[in-house]
Scaffold this active site. Sequence first.
Site, PDB file in Angstrom:
ATOM      1  N   ASP A   1       1.736  10.758   3.483  1.00  0.00           N
ATOM      2  CA  ASP A   1       1.060   9.564   2.513  1.00  0.00           C
ATOM      3  C   ASP A   1       0.502   8.371   3.666  1.00  0.00           C
ATOM      4  OD1 ASP A   1       2.468  10.540   0.676  1.00  0.00           O
ATOM      5  OD2 ASP A   1       4.076   9.170   0.611  1.00  0.00           O
TER       6      ASP A   1
ATOM      7  N   GLY B   1       0.817  -1.099  -0.144  1.00  0.00           N
ATOM      8  CA  GLY B   1       0.271   0.075   0.012  1.00  0.00           C
ATOM      9  C   GLY B   1       0.688   1.280  -0.088  1.00  0.00           C
ATOM     10  N   ASP B   2       0.217   2.315   0.394  1.00  0.00           N
ATOM     11  CA  ASP B   2       0.790   3.630   0.375  1.00  0.00           C
ATOM     12  C   ASP B   2       1.895   3.722   1.322  1.00  0.00           C
ATOM     13  OD1 ASP B   2      -0.930   4.956  -1.779  1.00  0.00           O
ATOM     14  OD2 ASP B   2      -2.393   5.057  -0.230  1.00  0.00           O
ATOM     15  N   GLY B   3       1.912   3.063   2.554  1.00  0.00           N
ATOM     16  CA  GLY B   3       2.828   2.867   3.542  1.00  0.00           C
ATOM     17  C   GLY B   3       4.194   2.322   3.040  1.00  0.00           C
TER      18      GLY B   3
HETATM   19  N1  LIG Z   1       6.705  -7.340   8.059  1.00  0.00           N
HETATM   20  C1  LIG Z   1       5.994  -6.140   8.598  1.00  0.00           C
HETATM   21  N2  LIG Z   1       5.318  -6.144   9.626  1.00  0.00           N
HETATM   22  C2  LIG Z   1       4.624  -5.285  10.148  1.00  0.00           C
HETATM   23  N3  LIG Z   1       4.438  -4.321   9.476  1.00  0.00           N
HETATM   24  C3  LIG Z   1       4.932  -4.059   8.426  1.00  0.00           C
HETATM   25  C4  LIG Z   1       5.795  -4.903   7.715  1.00  0.00           C
HETATM   26  N4  LIG Z   1       6.161  -4.435   6.652  1.00  0.00           N
HETATM   27  C5  LIG Z   1       5.820  -3.218   6.599  1.00  0.00           C
HETATM   28  N5  LIG Z   1       4.964  -2.805   7.577  1.00  0.00           N
HETATM   29  C6  LIG Z   1       4.290  -1.635   7.907  1.00  0.00           C
HETATM   30  O1  LIG Z   1       2.836  -1.790   7.490  1.00  0.00           O
HETATM   31  C7  LIG Z   1       2.404  -0.640   7.149  1.00  0.00           C
HETATM   32  C8  LIG Z   1       1.177  -0.553   6.339  1.00  0.00           C
HETATM   33  O2  LIG Z   1       1.624  -0.977   4.928  1.00  0.00           O
HETATM   34  P1  LIG Z   1       1.005  -0.996   3.490  1.00  0.00           P
HETATM   35  O3  LIG Z   1       0.929   0.565   3.370  1.00  0.00           O
HETATM   36  O4  LIG Z   1       1.685  -1.555   2.683  1.00  0.00           O
HETATM   37  O5  LIG Z   1      -0.465  -1.464   3.646  1.00  0.00           O
HETATM   38  P2  LIG Z   1      -1.760  -0.871   3.979  1.00  0.00           P
HETATM   39  O6  LIG Z   1      -1.893  -0.047   5.238  1.00  0.00           O
HETATM   40  O7  LIG Z   1      -2.930  -2.011   4.035  1.00  0.00           O
HETATM   41  O8  LIG Z   1      -2.179  -0.081   2.724  1.00  0.00           O
HETATM   42  P3  LIG Z   1      -2.416   1.659   2.481  1.00  0.00           P
HETATM   43  O9  LIG Z   1      -1.446   2.283   3.179  1.00  0.00           O
HETATM   44  O10 LIG Z   1      -2.502   1.744   1.101  1.00  0.00           O
HETATM   45  O11 LIG Z   1      -3.914   1.769   3.190  1.00  0.00           O
HETATM   46  C9  LIG Z   1       3.457   0.441   6.578  1.00  0.00           C
HETATM   47  O12 LIG Z   1       3.395   1.481   7.372  1.00  0.00           O
HETATM   48  C10 LIG Z   1       4.725  -0.500   6.986  1.00  0.00           C
HETATM   49  O13 LIG Z   1       5.810   0.252   8.099  1.00  0.00           O
END
Ligand SMILES: Nc1ncnc2c1ncn2[C@@H]1O[C@H](COP(=O)(O)OP(=O)(O)OP(=O)(O)O)[C@@H](O)[C@H]1O
Length: 349
Positions: free
Chosen positions: A327, A103-105
């Site tokens: 973001d 995702g955006d994170g």
């Molecule tokens: N292995 C991991 N375990 C736990 N957290 C993680 C891991 N890898 C990354 N992250 C954290 O997960 C968070 C969210 O990830 P991501 O943005 O990909 O998904 P999302 O929140 O579902 O999507 P969106 O941001 O588009 O709503 C990021 O801030 C990142 O720091």
Amino acid sequence: MALGRVIYVAHTVCIRSELQPMAPDRIGSSSSSRQRDLVFVVNPLGANGRTGKEWRKLVPYLRSRLGKECNICESITSGPCHAIDITREAIREGADAVIAVGGDGTLHEVVNGFFWAGKPVVSQVKESTHSTALGLIPLGTGSDFARTFGWKNDPHEAIERVARGLRSMIDVGVITGESCDHHYFINVADIHLSAKAGFYASRYKRFGNLCYVIGALQAFIGHQNQDMRIRFNDGPWETCPQVTALCIGNAKYFGGGMKITPNADPFSRNLEVVTLQNFKWYDFVLKLHKLYSGTHLSVKNVSDRSVLSIEVEDISGMGGGIYIQSDGEHLGFLPKKISVVPAAIEMIL
Ligand SMILES: Nc1ncnc2c1ncn2[C@@H]1O[C@H](COP(=O)(O)OP(=O)(O)OP(=O)(O)O)[C@@H](O)[C@H]1O
């Protein structure tokens, strides 16, 4: 990371194809016939674990689609901020592209990995003649950055973009504060109510896009509009009364599909600032559809301007209580300066 060199990116597995006659060079502008090194940075827990599942299903297709032309390196993140380190290392090792899968994170962390101490990270490979491009396979909860380009959470479509290999220089935003650290964003940075809502929403990602509604409702509890001191483009300071939210867009969408900065364009070399002032809870109920459709700029107490930089200070006396996120990631509190970094990264489009 040319053939024969060892890749030291933590937890990275390279799925190298058999040596085969080279396909035409589609990724990058170099005309050399060496295989491209693509590093896919995968957040296995994105979208409540859906990213990891989708990725595992995708790998065989990725190999068959790109494996003949490229070295496909998979790097699974082990926790928050790991994607930043993976990206820096991949760039130093001379990767052709680092592709965020999530995702955006995750995209946000990969973008931050393109920089170190306020400067772009560069390849340490002596013979390297190319820059590292940024790619995205959007597979997150909101995946708001992708919406500006009309991209869906469709990984096959995203792989076609990588295969096509069109690249363009894209702007990013940089945020600095009292600590002088540089923090980059590619989508939208926002201040006060929306940032607080995002902070709470991150706790409810297991509910999918509903997390943004729950986050907003929680943020409303105890919310007060606040006077802020603002200056644009290093000009004079002015007081901006009763700010509800201040949104600074390099791209258009946040909060799971709200077209908050509808005139933002990541190729424009500036940022769009949309300010919501003196909003009450019922204004959101009445005008929410306009925020989603991007038609809110004509609404009373909404203003919009294009800037190179904006500096914002808290004069509410809340003592560090005004949230900022970028973001969709919580970044702390005011004061902050937000500036455009024009044409900062080459992006696969
Ligand atoms: N292995 C991991 N375990 C736990 N957290 C993680 C891991 N890898 C990354 N992250 C954290 O997960 C968070 C969210 O990830 P991501 O943005 O990909 O998904 P999302 O929140 O579902 O999507 P969106 O941001 O588009 O709503 C990021 O801030 C990142 O720091």
